[in-house]
Design an enzyme around this catalytic site. Structure first.
Site, mmCIF file in Angstrom:
data_model
loop_
_atom_site.group_PDB
_atom_site.id
_atom_site.type_symbol
_atom_site.label_atom_id
_atom_site.label_comp_id
_atom_site.label_asym_id
_atom_site.label_seq_id
_atom_site.Cartn_x
_atom_site.Cartn_y
_atom_site.Cartn_z
ATOM 1 N NE ARG A 66 44.398 36.384 16.073
ATOM 2 C CZ ARG A 66 44.377 36.740 17.363
ATOM 3 N NH1 ARG A 66 44.209 38.002 17.694
ATOM 4 N NH2 ARG A 66 44.511 35.832 18.314
ATOM 5 N NE ARG A 110 37.671 27.780 44.653
ATOM 6 C CZ ARG A 110 37.357 27.298 43.454
ATOM 7 N NH1 ARG A 110 36.148 27.485 42.967
ATOM 8 N NH2 ARG A 110 38.245 26.649 42.741
ATOM 9 C CG HIS A 117 36.823 32.022 54.272
ATOM 10 N ND1 HIS A 117 38.093 31.507 54.173
ATOM 11 C CD2 HIS A 117 36.011 30.987 54.581
ATOM 12 C CE1 HIS A 117 38.044 30.195 54.414
ATOM 13 N NE2 HIS A 117 36.801 29.861 54.668
ATOM 14 N N PRO A 126 32.062 35.656 39.833
ATOM 15 C CG PRO A 126 32.732 36.958 41.624
ATOM 16 C CD PRO A 126 32.975 35.652 40.967
ATOM 17 C CD GLU A 127 31.536 35.677 33.575
ATOM 18 O OE1 GLU A 127 32.106 36.480 32.815
ATOM 19 O OE2 GLU A 127 31.400 34.475 33.320
#
Ligand SMILES: [Zn+2]
Length: 270
Positions: free
Chosen positions: A152, A109, A90, A2-3
């Site tokens: 950077r 997980r 789960h 999931p983002e």
């Protein structure tokens, strides 16, 4: 995994079930996920009314009328299920509302997390303390990105994945936005011009907004009980398309760096 858009969509899916409603049951079903679940979560959340749901980076925030905020992270495999017919192995947190709606947080997980902080301490919450601006906020703009990458030498892709520069951007969206903006992922951050950063910021917002919109439309399909919130698929322009043709006709390339894949087009991006 999931983002940010999935978390945004998840929060939007939880909102109609939770907002304004009292929690009649709050039951953690194990002691820990990635880290321990607060021992007083049940006691502090049971009987409380949910007054708001928001997102920060890839975290969902559920605020109650007692001044507490439960913060969840979906990790690699977490998802909420709404009104499940029965509980599964789960399902690690069970919520019930006064309207007899049921929600479970499922995470096979267990890379996700559950935390509980006071509402006035959210900004100081560990993962949020040093976090950069939200990518969809006005504070995230070309001038900001130009300033934060000044001098950077790191590749722009790495700088965008660094949560201190911008919050909640993941690999898929960074690959897609760099492609849309025509910038090579390996380009040194400090050497990119302001106009190119303007274009990059615009691309990031477009890619995220499109994914959230796609998630919102897939959300409307969850009419059946047992609707799972959290994942949806989308057609990407470069992500996961190694060897296929880019829209320009050149092949999409893939480079692996510390276990993470970068997808890009050598012709469209420089
Ligand atoms: Zn191309």
């Amino acid at each position: 995994m999931p983002e940010l858009p999935e978390v945004e969509t998840t929060v939007a899916g939880l909102r109609p079930v939770l907002e304004g409603n009292r929690l009649t049951l709050v039951e953690p079903r194990r002691a820990d996920l990635r880290r321990p679940i607060p021992a007083d979560l049940r006691q502090r959340m049971t009987g409380a009314r949910v007054i708001g749901l928001t997102r920060r980076a890839k975290y969902g925030l559920i605020e109650t009328d007692r001044g507490d905020v439960m913060i969840f992270h979906l990790g690699m495999s977490g998802r909420w299920r709404i009104d499940p017919a029965e509980l599964e192995k789960h399902d690690h947190l069970l919520l019930e509302t006064q309207e007899n709606r049921r929600l479970v947080l499922n995470d096979p997980r267990r890379f996700g997390s559950l935390d509980l902080v006071r509402a006035d301490e959210v900004d100081a919450f560990g993962p949020f303390a040093a976090m950069g601006p939200e990518p969809l906020s006005d504070a995230f703009n070309g001038a900001y990105l130009k300033a934060v990458t000044k001098g950077r030498k790191a590749p722009i892709k790495q700088l965008l994945l660094d949560q201190r520069n911008v919050a909640g951007l993941g690999n898929i969206y960074v690959c897609e936005a760099l492609h849309m903006a025509g910038i090579l992922p390996s380009r040194m951050g400090g050497g990119i011009s302001k106009p190119r950063y303007d274009k990059l910021v615009e691309a990031i917002k477009i890619v995220l907004d499109a994914a959230i919109a796609a998630g919102g439309s897939s959300l409307r399909d969850f009419v059946q009980p047992d609707g799972e919130l959290g994942y949806f698929s989308k057609e990407w322009l470069v992500y996961g398309r190694e060897g296929e043709d880019c829209a320009c006709g050149a092949p999409v390339l893939r480079k692996v760096d510390s276990g993470r894949s970068t997808f890009y087009c050598r012709k469209c991006q420089s």
